[in-house]
Enzyme design. Structure first.
Site, short mmCIF file in Angstrom:
data_model
loop_
_atom_site.label_atom_id
_atom_site.label_comp_id
_atom_site.label_asym_id
_atom_site.label_seq_id
_atom_site.Cartn_x
_atom_site.Cartn_y
_atom_site.Cartn_z
N LYS A 1 18.85 34.69 26.75
CA LYS A 1 20.30 34.59 26.94
C LYS A 1 21.00 34.19 25.65
O LYS A 1 20.49 33.37 24.88
CB LYS A 1 20.62 33.56 28.04
CG LYS A 1 19.81 33.75 29.30
CD LYS A 1 20.21 32.84 30.43
CE LYS A 1 19.17 32.88 31.54
NZ LYS A 1 18.05 31.95 31.34
N TYR B 1 17.53 26.72 25.73
CA TYR B 1 16.47 25.89 26.31
C TYR B 1 15.58 25.29 25.22
O TYR B 1 14.75 24.43 25.51
CB TYR B 1 15.59 26.71 27.28
CG TYR B 1 16.32 27.32 28.45
CD1 TYR B 1 17.61 26.93 28.80
CD2 TYR B 1 15.73 28.31 29.23
CE1 TYR B 1 18.28 27.50 29.86
CE2 TYR B 1 16.40 28.89 30.30
CZ TYR B 1 17.67 28.49 30.60
OH TYR B 1 18.33 29.06 31.66
N HIS C 1 25.13 33.98 28.56
CA HIS C 1 24.75 32.82 29.37
C HIS C 1 25.92 32.27 30.20
O HIS C 1 25.72 31.76 31.30
CB HIS C 1 24.22 31.72 28.42
CG HIS C 1 23.21 30.81 29.02
ND1 HIS C 1 22.12 30.34 28.33
CD2 HIS C 1 23.11 30.25 30.24
CE1 HIS C 1 21.40 29.55 29.10
NE2 HIS C 1 21.99 29.47 30.27
N ASP D 1 11.82 33.82 32.46
CA ASP D 1 13.25 33.63 32.17
C ASP D 1 13.41 32.51 31.16
O ASP D 1 13.04 31.36 31.42
CB ASP D 1 13.98 33.26 33.46
CG ASP D 1 15.48 33.11 33.24
OD1 ASP D 1 16.16 34.15 33.17
OD2 ASP D 1 15.97 31.97 33.12
P1 NAP Z 1 14.77 24.87 40.40
O1 NAP Z 1 13.87 25.97 39.98
O2 NAP Z 1 15.51 24.99 41.67
O3 NAP Z 1 13.98 23.49 40.45
C1 NAP Z 1 13.05 23.13 39.46
C2 NAP Z 1 12.44 21.80 39.87
O4 NAP Z 1 11.76 21.96 41.12
C3 NAP Z 1 11.45 21.25 38.90
O5 NAP Z 1 11.73 19.88 38.76
C4 NAP Z 1 10.09 21.46 39.57
O6 NAP Z 1 9.23 20.39 39.27
C5 NAP Z 1 10.45 21.43 41.04
N1 NAP Z 1 9.64 22.34 41.86
C6 NAP Z 1 9.30 23.63 41.57
N2 NAP Z 1 8.59 24.17 42.56
C7 NAP Z 1 8.46 23.22 43.52
C8 NAP Z 1 7.83 23.19 44.78
N3 NAP Z 1 7.20 24.26 45.26
N4 NAP Z 1 7.88 22.02 45.50
C9 NAP Z 1 8.53 20.95 45.01
N5 NAP Z 1 9.17 20.92 43.81
C10 NAP Z 1 9.13 22.05 43.07
O7 NAP Z 1 15.88 24.57 39.28
P2 NAP Z 1 16.16 24.98 37.76
O8 NAP Z 1 15.04 24.62 36.86
O9 NAP Z 1 17.51 24.46 37.48
O10 NAP Z 1 16.32 26.56 37.81
C11 NAP Z 1 15.25 27.46 37.57
C12 NAP Z 1 15.47 28.28 36.32
O11 NAP Z 1 16.73 28.97 36.36
C13 NAP Z 1 15.57 27.47 35.03
O12 NAP Z 1 14.31 27.01 34.62
C14 NAP Z 1 16.18 28.50 34.12
O13 NAP Z 1 15.20 29.44 33.70
C15 NAP Z 1 17.20 29.15 35.05
N6 NAP Z 1 18.56 28.53 34.93
C16 NAP Z 1 19.58 29.30 34.44
C17 NAP Z 1 20.85 28.77 34.31
C18 NAP Z 1 21.97 29.62 33.77
O14 NAP Z 1 23.05 29.07 33.44
N7 NAP Z 1 21.80 30.91 33.69
C19 NAP Z 1 21.11 27.44 34.68
C20 NAP Z 1 20.06 26.69 35.21
C21 NAP Z 1 18.80 27.25 35.35
P3 NAP Z 1 7.94 20.54 38.29
O15 NAP Z 1 8.36 21.40 37.10
O16 NAP Z 1 7.66 19.12 37.91
O17 NAP Z 1 6.85 21.17 39.10
#
Ligand code: NAP
Length: 321
Positions: A85, A57, A118, A52
């Site tokens: 997106k 980004y 997005h 994704d």
């Molecule tokens: P998330 O996936 O809930 O959290 C990511 C964080 O969690 C990172 O800091 C990662 O650290 C840590 N992490 C990952 N796996 C872990 C585990 N097993 N144990 C402990 N910590 C862990 O939040 P997000 O990055 O906001 O969301 C994920 C994806 O959704 C984004 O990357 C993006 O692709 C998408 N997104 C879309 C939108 C939208 O508007 N459509 C908005 C936000 C996000 P490390 O990387 O240091 O391991």
């Protein structure tokens, strides 16, 4: 690794597990995209077949470099599912095709499996991703571009064969219904924030009734400062207790809960051990009672608010999810 998938209305299979590559907080950028490049390669080697990404980004070149190294050797293009997106500054119908073409070029691909709008609000046109006035408010597009005008331009991308499916992101129920009602092509996916503290049960029901697949972003509640200020669902005592029972981590329980209710997940990690951990969720099952316990943790707690344009009539977060 088993790779269960959701079936899109197009008939395509969308793997329930994808790797998120977003920057971690709205408007922030990684100091380097090198970790994302490494993470995509590790993920593919670990068995992920869904990535994704998004123009905003600012990492599509890094994602593309990793894909080019893996496609044709470790994996075939047809077995990968790549989502990108269309950003808020590209909503003008004249900007949609060039934006998609730029993402394809940066990713080194000739088609996307899924292209999402997005966010439902149009910002001023141009190459500044976060155009802001002196008060820190987002500069909106003038005249406004209704999201259905943008959607029609996205439909043309399907006709041109540049994208296999189109969908929306951050659309509330009534906005999603508007696209379902008025779109020539119906949205295949709505990608929204969801985790045990933001369950989105009404949206899930409406999506299921209308053959829209829901993808949960920030499925771990984005642990750390950028997220729910340390109130991470996987630190919740009830989640911890369920995890202990299954000999799994709380993060795995949060992810399992989503896929077990048919929701696609895109957890982000650049840490190889966590990329692996987040994929090991298809070898156990939560009981109906455990599923209910986790759903009962809902607090409607949202991380991503796009507050800089919350005065726009189409700002989604005062509607139902
Ligand atoms: P998330 O996936 O809930 O959290 C990511 C964080 O969690 C990172 O800091 C990662 O650290 C840590 N992490 C990952 N796996 C872990 C585990 N097993 N144990 C402990 N910590 C862990 O939040 P997000 O990055 O906001 O969301 C994920 C994806 O959704 C984004 O990357 C993006 O692709 C998408 N997104 C879309 C939108 C939208 O508007 N459509 C908005 C936000 C996000 P490390 O990387 O240091 O391991």
């Amino acid at each position: 690794m088993a790779r269960p998938a959701a079936t899109l209305r197009t008939g395509a299979q969308m793997p329930l597990l994808g790797l998120g590559t977003g920057p971690g907080s709205v408007g922030s950028w990684q100091t380097s995209t090198e970790p994302i490049y490494e993470a995509v390669k590790v993920a593919i080697d670990t068995g992920y077949r869904h990535i994704d990404t998004a123009e905003s980004y600012a990492d599509e070149k890094a994602v593309g470099k990793a894909l080019q190294e893996k496609i044709g050797s470790a994996v075939e293009r047809k077995d990968m599912f790549i989502t990108s997106k269309l950003w808020n500054t590209r909503h003008h119908p004249d900007d949609v095709l060039p934006a998609c073409q730029r993402s394809l070029t940066d990713l080194g691909l000739d088609y996307l499996d899924l292209y999402l709008m997005h966010f439902p609000v149009a910002w001023t046109r141009g190459d500044v991703y976060y155009p802001k006035d002196d008060n820190g408010r987002a500069i909106l597009c003038t005249p406004d571009v209704p999201f259905m005008d943008t959607w029609k331009a996205m439909e043309n991308l399907v006709d041109a064969g540049l994208v296999k499916a189109i969908g929306v992101s951050n659309f509330n129920i009534s906005q999603m219904e508007e696209v379902l009602t008025n779109g020539r092509i119906k949205p295949a996916v709505n990608q929204v924030e969801s985790h045990p503290y933001l369950v989105c049960s009404k949206l899930l029901k409406c999506a299921a009734e209308n053959d829209v697949v829901i993808t949960a972003y920030s499925p771990l509640g984005r642990p750390g400062e950028a997220g729910l200020h340390g109130v991470t669902p996987f630190k919740d005592p009830k989640v911890i207790s369920i995890a202990e029972k299954h000999n799994k981590t709380p993060a795995q329980v949060c992810l399992r809960w989503q896929v077990q209710r048919g929701v696609v997940i895109v957890p982000k990690s650049v840490t190889p051990a966590r990329i692996l951990e987040n994929s090991q969720i298809f070898d156990f099952e939560l009981s109906a009672e455990e599923m209910e316990t986790i759903s009962g943790l809902n607090k409607d707690a949202r991380i991503v608010k796009f507050g800089m344009c919350d005065d726009h009539p189409q700002w989604p977060f005062n509607g139902a999810f």
